[in-house]
Design an enzyme around this catalytic site. Structure first.
Site, PDB file in Angstrom:
ATOM      1  N   ARG A   1       3.139 -18.046  24.925  1.00  0.00           N
ATOM      2  CA  ARG A   1       2.317 -17.031  25.606  1.00  0.00           C
ATOM      3  C   ARG A   1       2.175 -16.544  26.289  1.00  0.00           C
ATOM      4  O   ARG A   1       1.722 -14.764  26.558  1.00  0.00           O
ATOM      5  CB  ARG A   1       0.490 -17.850  26.129  1.00  0.00           C
ATOM      6  CG  ARG A   1      -0.111 -18.612  24.832  1.00  0.00           C
ATOM      7  CD  ARG A   1      -1.802 -18.641  26.150  1.00  0.00           C
ATOM      8  NE  ARG A   1      -1.308 -19.822  26.464  1.00  0.00           N
ATOM      9  CZ  ARG A   1      -2.123 -21.093  26.944  1.00  0.00           C
ATOM     10  NH1 ARG A   1      -3.648 -19.925  27.472  1.00  0.00           N
ATOM     11  NH2 ARG A   1      -1.852 -22.353  27.724  1.00  0.00           N
TER      12      ARG A   1
ATOM     13  N   LYS B   1       9.483 -19.593  30.574  1.00  0.00           N
ATOM     14  CA  LYS B   1       7.712 -19.284  31.738  1.00  0.00           C
ATOM     15  C   LYS B   1       8.252 -19.681  33.267  1.00  0.00           C
ATOM     16  O   LYS B   1       8.041 -18.788  33.409  1.00  0.00           O
ATOM     17  CB  LYS B   1       6.693 -20.341  31.477  1.00  0.00           C
ATOM     18  CG  LYS B   1       5.645 -20.247  32.470  1.00  0.00           C
ATOM     19  CD  LYS B   1       4.179 -20.114  31.352  1.00  0.00           C
ATOM     20  CE  LYS B   1       3.700 -21.694  31.689  1.00  0.00           C
ATOM     21  NZ  LYS B   1       2.133 -22.252  31.179  1.00  0.00           N
TER      22      LYS B   1
ATOM     23  N   ASN C   1     -10.083 -29.125  37.120  1.00  0.00           N
ATOM     24  CA  ASN C   1      -8.756 -29.421  36.535  1.00  0.00           C
ATOM     25  C   ASN C   1      -7.768 -28.365  37.580  1.00  0.00           C
ATOM     26  O   ASN C   1      -6.926 -28.158  36.667  1.00  0.00           O
ATOM     27  CB  ASN C   1      -8.526 -31.117  35.917  1.00  0.00           C
ATOM     28  CG  ASN C   1      -7.169 -31.574  36.590  1.00  0.00           C
ATOM     29  OD1 ASN C   1      -6.951 -31.753  37.235  1.00  0.00           O
ATOM     30  ND2 ASN C   1      -6.383 -31.422  35.137  1.00  0.00           N
TER      31      ASN C   1
ATOM     32  N   ARG D   1      40.021  21.820  50.833  1.00  0.00           N
ATOM     33  CA  ARG D   1      38.792  22.620  49.672  1.00  0.00           C
ATOM     34  C   ARG D   1      40.136  24.047  49.801  1.00  0.00           C
ATOM     35  O   ARG D   1      40.357  24.733  50.682  1.00  0.00           O
ATOM     36  CB  ARG D   1      37.557  22.719  50.770  1.00  0.00           C
ATOM     37  CG  ARG D   1      37.172  23.607  51.594  1.00  0.00           C
ATOM     38  CD  ARG D   1      36.263  24.102  52.694  1.00  0.00           C
ATOM     39  NE  ARG D   1      36.687  24.810  53.426  1.00  0.00           N
ATOM     40  CZ  ARG D   1      35.654  24.626  54.676  1.00  0.00           C
ATOM     41  NH1 ARG D   1      34.374  23.833  54.396  1.00  0.00           N
ATOM     42  NH2 ARG D   1      35.552  26.074  55.501  1.00  0.00           N
TER      43      ARG D   1
HETATM   44  C1  UD1 Z   1      -3.956 -29.264  32.250  1.00  0.00           C
HETATM   45  C2  UD1 Z   1      -4.026 -30.347  32.570  1.00  0.00           C
HETATM   46  C3  UD1 Z   1      -6.443 -29.141  32.396  1.00  0.00           C
HETATM   47  C4  UD1 Z   1      -6.078 -28.605  33.998  1.00  0.00           C
HETATM   48  C5  UD1 Z   1      -4.850 -27.784  33.647  1.00  0.00           C
HETATM   49  C6  UD1 Z   1      -4.592 -26.429  34.559  1.00  0.00           C
HETATM   50  C7  UD1 Z   1      -3.538 -32.249  31.754  1.00  0.00           C
HETATM   51  C8  UD1 Z   1      -3.545 -32.987  29.984  1.00  0.00           C
HETATM   52  N1  UD1 Z   1      -4.469 -30.856  31.050  1.00  0.00           N
HETATM   53  O1  UD1 Z   1      -3.950 -28.066  30.438  1.00  0.00           O
HETATM   54  O2  UD1 Z   1      -6.820 -30.614  33.048  1.00  0.00           O
HETATM   55  O3  UD1 Z   1      -7.274 -28.233  33.624  1.00  0.00           O
HETATM   56  O4  UD1 Z   1      -3.650 -28.316  33.178  1.00  0.00           O
HETATM   57  O5  UD1 Z   1      -3.804 -25.208  34.660  1.00  0.00           O
HETATM   58  O6  UD1 Z   1      -3.407 -32.393  31.733  1.00  0.00           O
HETATM   59  N2  UD1 Z   1       4.377 -29.432  30.415  1.00  0.00           N
HETATM   60  C9  UD1 Z   1       5.445 -31.051  30.316  1.00  0.00           C
HETATM   61  N3  UD1 Z   1       5.345 -31.337  29.213  1.00  0.00           N
HETATM   62  C10 UD1 Z   1       4.446 -31.318  28.250  1.00  0.00           C
HETATM   63  C11 UD1 Z   1       3.607 -30.992  28.299  1.00  0.00           C
HETATM   64  C12 UD1 Z   1       2.883 -29.689  29.513  1.00  0.00           C
HETATM   65  O7  UD1 Z   1       6.106 -30.611  30.682  1.00  0.00           O
HETATM   66  O8  UD1 Z   1       5.209 -32.282  27.025  1.00  0.00           O
HETATM   67  C13 UD1 Z   1       4.091 -29.221  32.108  1.00  0.00           C
HETATM   68  C14 UD1 Z   1       3.940 -27.321  31.695  1.00  0.00           C
HETATM   69  O9  UD1 Z   1       5.408 -26.973  32.016  1.00  0.00           O
HETATM   70  C15 UD1 Z   1       2.925 -27.118  32.786  1.00  0.00           C
HETATM   71  C16 UD1 Z   1       2.523 -28.416  32.990  1.00  0.00           C
HETATM   72  O10 UD1 Z   1       2.887 -29.259  32.669  1.00  0.00           O
HETATM   73  O11 UD1 Z   1       4.338 -26.227  33.728  1.00  0.00           O
HETATM   74  C17 UD1 Z   1       1.112 -28.452  32.498  1.00  0.00           C
HETATM   75  O12 UD1 Z   1       1.212 -27.856  31.094  1.00  0.00           O
HETATM   76  P1  UD1 Z   1      -0.060 -27.214  30.516  1.00  0.00           P
HETATM   77  O13 UD1 Z   1       0.537 -27.490  28.398  1.00  0.00           O
HETATM   78  O14 UD1 Z   1       0.001 -25.742  30.818  1.00  0.00           O
HETATM   79  O15 UD1 Z   1      -0.855 -28.070  30.490  1.00  0.00           O
HETATM   80  P2  UD1 Z   1      -2.908 -27.208  30.477  1.00  0.00           P
HETATM   81  O16 UD1 Z   1      -3.366 -28.009  29.347  1.00  0.00           O
HETATM   82  O17 UD1 Z   1      -2.706 -25.950  31.222  1.00  0.00           O
HETATM   83 CA    CA Z   2      -1.208 -24.910  31.843  1.00  0.00          CA
END
Ligand code: UD1
Ligand code: CA
Length: 451
Positions: free
Chosen positions: A23, A30, A179, A432
């Site tokens: 995004r 990011k 969260n 100059r």
């Molecule tokens: C997550 C939380 C959600 C919370 C929100 C807050 C979970 C399942 N959900 O959702 O409850 O409200 O953050 O912002 O934890 N990442 C990895 N590998 C992956 C997936 C994610 O390294 O496979 C890292 C991302 O780089 C990021 C972080 O984990 O730094 C959060 O991942 P993101 O996909 O943004 O989680 P949200 O959907 O925002």
């Molecule tokens: Ca996030």
């Protein structure tokens, strides 16, 4: 494993940064996008170090060489774990399985895209584990707009589960306690909980948040901590990046003012994470401080100046419209005026460069005066050369100093000179063409051309 300095409990921090960040619409991962002059990852690593982490594992994606390089630059001791496939936050944490299995007291799970968390908050999360009653401390906040966030499900004061937005019932969606994503896990039970997490949800991902309900099923307790929303802002797009920048600038400005600098119009001054302003510094509106700037006591930074990698001595005056680039080292009481650019140059006490100049790769002695429009010609298209000017010298306006060249102390250069050779101390140099005057020429010229 060594105990932490400030804690008797050992701490492993796992920094999740493997997400794609699609995004952001960027060619860059990011977590490398910058806030106040350094990457989000750098902000998070610094906070985690301050919170007393003994060991850090950064979880990066398989195509994230630049993320790895940044992690190593900021926290040379950090280890890197590669998450080959992005299968969710719990799966990402388990990329650090080896370190978890070594048995730390506290395991802090933090997100590299949540860059504004203060070290004190990490410390509070660790504190919540200290008496051994809680297996997990989860960080939450009251969201203005909870959509998209996981919700804290609390029953009779106890956190019993976190439900992801897309998996929540309408009643659960109405909950505003959200969260933040970050958790502290007690090392004893962490690995078993993480390994028990499945992916039977609408996204088919391994959710870290499931560890709360799993802990409860095992008779373990989870604690919910709460912080202000602006501390746990998650950056998923460029609007949130700008919102995080605004919050951070607010903090940096407040700190600068509390430490004794006057910002006449704080909202128009851009600071960097490491900007150091001395007591009684005055900053006029519309000034940008890039990384690596320090300004000594009592100096005045006038409007529309841009400083980066520069040190300014006490009681100096900079600008308006000055540009100080990396390696500008200005002594006390130096004056740098409008439309003057200074790069990689030492300027001695009380020296003045007041108008329309470029001074690069030079040293300028104390009390020397550099006239309007003086240029150091430091580059021949291939290499850079130095210009050295002694104390108490006077460089006449519109002079070009062709480097390498040395100008002795007390020397004087006539205006409009192109200086290509060294000048002895106290000498006058003129380089100059001599003035020619033809009496009556102009009048004759006008009459000849008048029809
Ligand atoms: C997550 C939380 C959600 C919370 C929100 C807050 C979970 C399942 N959900 O959702 O409850 O409200 O953050 O912002 O934890 N990442 C990895 N590998 C992956 C997936 C994610 O390294 O496979 C890292 C991302 O780089 C990021 C972080 O984990 O730094 C959060 O991942 P993101 O996909 O943004 O989680 P949200 O959907 O925002
Ligand atoms: Ca996030």
């Amino acid at each position: 494993m060594p105990p932490a300095d400030s804690h008797s409990r050992s701490c492993l921090a796992i920094v999740l940064g493997a997400g794609e960040g699609s995004r952001m619409g960027s060619a860059q991962p990011k977590v490398l996008h910058k806030l106040a002059g350094r990457s989000m990852l750098a902000h998070v690593l610094t906070a985690v170090l301050k919170a007393g982490a003994d060991r850090i594992v950064v979880v990066a994606g398989p195509d994230h060489e630049s993320v790895i390089a940044e992690a190593k630059a900021i926290a040379p001791g950090a280890e890197i774990a590669i998450q080959e496939k992005r299968l969710g936050t719990a799966h990402a944490v388990l990329a650090a399985r080896k370190a978890i299995a070594e048995g730390y007291d506290d395991i802090l799970v933090v997100f590299a895209d949540t860059p504004l968390v203060r070290p004190q908050t990490f410390a509070r999360m660790r504190e919540a584990l200290a008496d051994g009653k809680n297996a997990i401390a989860a960080l939450g906040f009251e969201a203005q707009d909870p959509s998209g966030y996981g919700r804290f499900i609390v029953e009779s004061g106890t956190l019993i589960a976190i439900r992801e937005d897309r998996d929540a019932s309408p009643a659960e969606r109405a909950v505003r306690l959200c969260n933040a994503g970050l958790m502290a896990l007690a090392g004893q039970s962490a690995l078993a909980l993480l390994e028990a997490i499945g992916n039977a949800n609408s996204k088919g991902e391994y959710y870290l948040t499931d560890c709360i309900a799993l802990a409860r099923a095992k008779g373990l307790q989870a604690s919910a901590l709460s912080v202000a929303e602006d501390e746990v802002l998650g950056v998923n797009d460029r609007m949130q990046l700008a919102a995080a920048e605004a919050i951070l600038q607010g903090r940096l400005r407040a700190k600068a003012m509390l430490e004794g600098a006057t910002l006449i119009d704080p909202s128009s001054v851009t600071l960097s994470f490491d900007t150091a302003l001395g007591r009684d510094v005055i900053v006029e509106p519309h000034v940008v401080f890039g990384p690596g700037v320090s300004v000594g006591e009592g100096s005045l930074i006038r409007s529309f100046s841009h400083l980066e990698g520069a040190s300014v001595g006490a009681h100096a005056t900079i600008g308006p419209f000055a540009r100080l680039r990396p390696g500008a080292e200005l002594g006390p009481e130096v004056h740098i005026g409008n439309f003057v650019e200074v790069k990689a140059t030492q300027v001695g006490a009380g020296a003045k460069i007041n108008h329309l100049s470029y001074i690069g790769d030079a040293s300028i002695g104390a009390r020397t005066n550099i006239g309007a429009g003086t240029i150091t010609c430091n580059y021949d298209g291939f290499a850079k050369f130095r210009t050295e000017i002694g104390e108490n010298a006077f460089v006449g306006s519109n002079s070009a100093l062709v480097a390498p060249v040395r100008i002795g102390a007390g020397a004087y250069i006539g205006s409009g000179s192109v200086i290509t050779q060294d000048i002895a101390p106290d000498a006058l140099a003129l380089a100059r063409a001599r003035q020619v005057e033809k009496p009556g020429w102009a009048k004759a010229h006008r009459e000849k051309n008048r029809k």
